[in-house]
Design an enzyme around this catalytic site. Sequence first.
Site, PDB file in Angstrom:
ATOM      1  N   ASP A 158     -28.386 -26.952 -21.273  1.00 29.34           N
ATOM      2  CA  ASP A 158     -27.352 -27.357 -22.210  1.00 29.34           C
ATOM      3  C   ASP A 158     -26.987 -26.112 -23.040  1.00 29.34           C
ATOM      4  O   ASP A 158     -27.765 -25.157 -23.097  1.00 29.34           O
ATOM      5  CB  ASP A 158     -27.923 -28.464 -23.104  1.00 29.34           C
ATOM      6  CG  ASP A 158     -27.053 -28.736 -24.301  1.00 29.34           C
ATOM      7  OD1 ASP A 158     -25.845 -28.955 -24.120  1.00 29.34           O
ATOM      8  OD2 ASP A 158     -27.590 -28.718 -25.424  1.00 29.34           O
ATOM      9  N   ASP A 205     -24.841 -25.908 -26.575  1.00 31.00           N
ATOM     10  CA  ASP A 205     -24.928 -26.040 -28.042  1.00 31.00           C
ATOM     11  C   ASP A 205     -26.209 -26.758 -28.469  1.00 31.00           C
ATOM     12  O   ASP A 205     -26.485 -27.870 -28.024  1.00 31.00           O
ATOM     13  CB  ASP A 205     -23.701 -26.786 -28.576  1.00 31.00           C
ATOM     14  CG  ASP A 205     -22.395 -26.118 -28.150  1.00 31.00           C
ATOM     15  OD1 ASP A 205     -22.399 -24.889 -27.952  1.00 31.00           O
ATOM     16  OD2 ASP A 205     -21.375 -26.824 -28.023  1.00 31.00           O
TER      17      ASP A 205
HETATM   18 MG   LIG Z   1     -26.704 -29.803 -27.124  1.00 35.95          MG
END
Ligand SMILES: [Mg+2]
Length: 195
Positions: A10, A12
Amino acid sequence: MQTIKVLFLDRDGTINQDTGSYIFTREQLILIDRADEAIALAKSAGFRIVIVTNQAGIARGIATVEQIEEVNRYLNELLVPRNAGYDRCYYCPYHPEYPHPVYDRFMDFRKPATGMVERAIDEFLAEGLVVDRSASFFVGDKTLDVECGLRAGLRPVLVRTGHNEEALCLQRNIIPEFVADDLYKAVTEYILASA
Ligand SMILES: [Mg+2]
């Protein structure tokens, strides 16, 4: 055909700090401490690096495709000099609450759906590279990351940076293999130890 292992990440809240809103400028992208080092270690252990990120700010009209792609390029500009450049990066512009004539076709991309993971695996295969899912990991800070990893048959790891949804995972019975304080510890304390 060559078999490879992949570290799906992932973006952010896992690689860079989650600011609480959409990140669509270079200035907003700040790496989490030692995230670059963690990725470099995984690469030198033989993992391909694939970023898989929901970017619904596009469907919501907050950010443009160009801005998101520029931030993704900038992320690699930060990572490459540290031997931590990613191999592929996929983003999902779609949002279920913001129907969009163009981006609705990416519905199966939005995590926890596995469209981005499957696209990556297909594109590796087109290059003659077979992804060994049982040796591949998915690291993220949200329940939907763990769920995506589980659905795709990958080994999910939750990090306590970003949204830190450890309690929510338990509550929803979406259980990662391991929970780490951050990406560095996920890689050094678990992924490299069990790969
Ligand atoms: Mg995230």
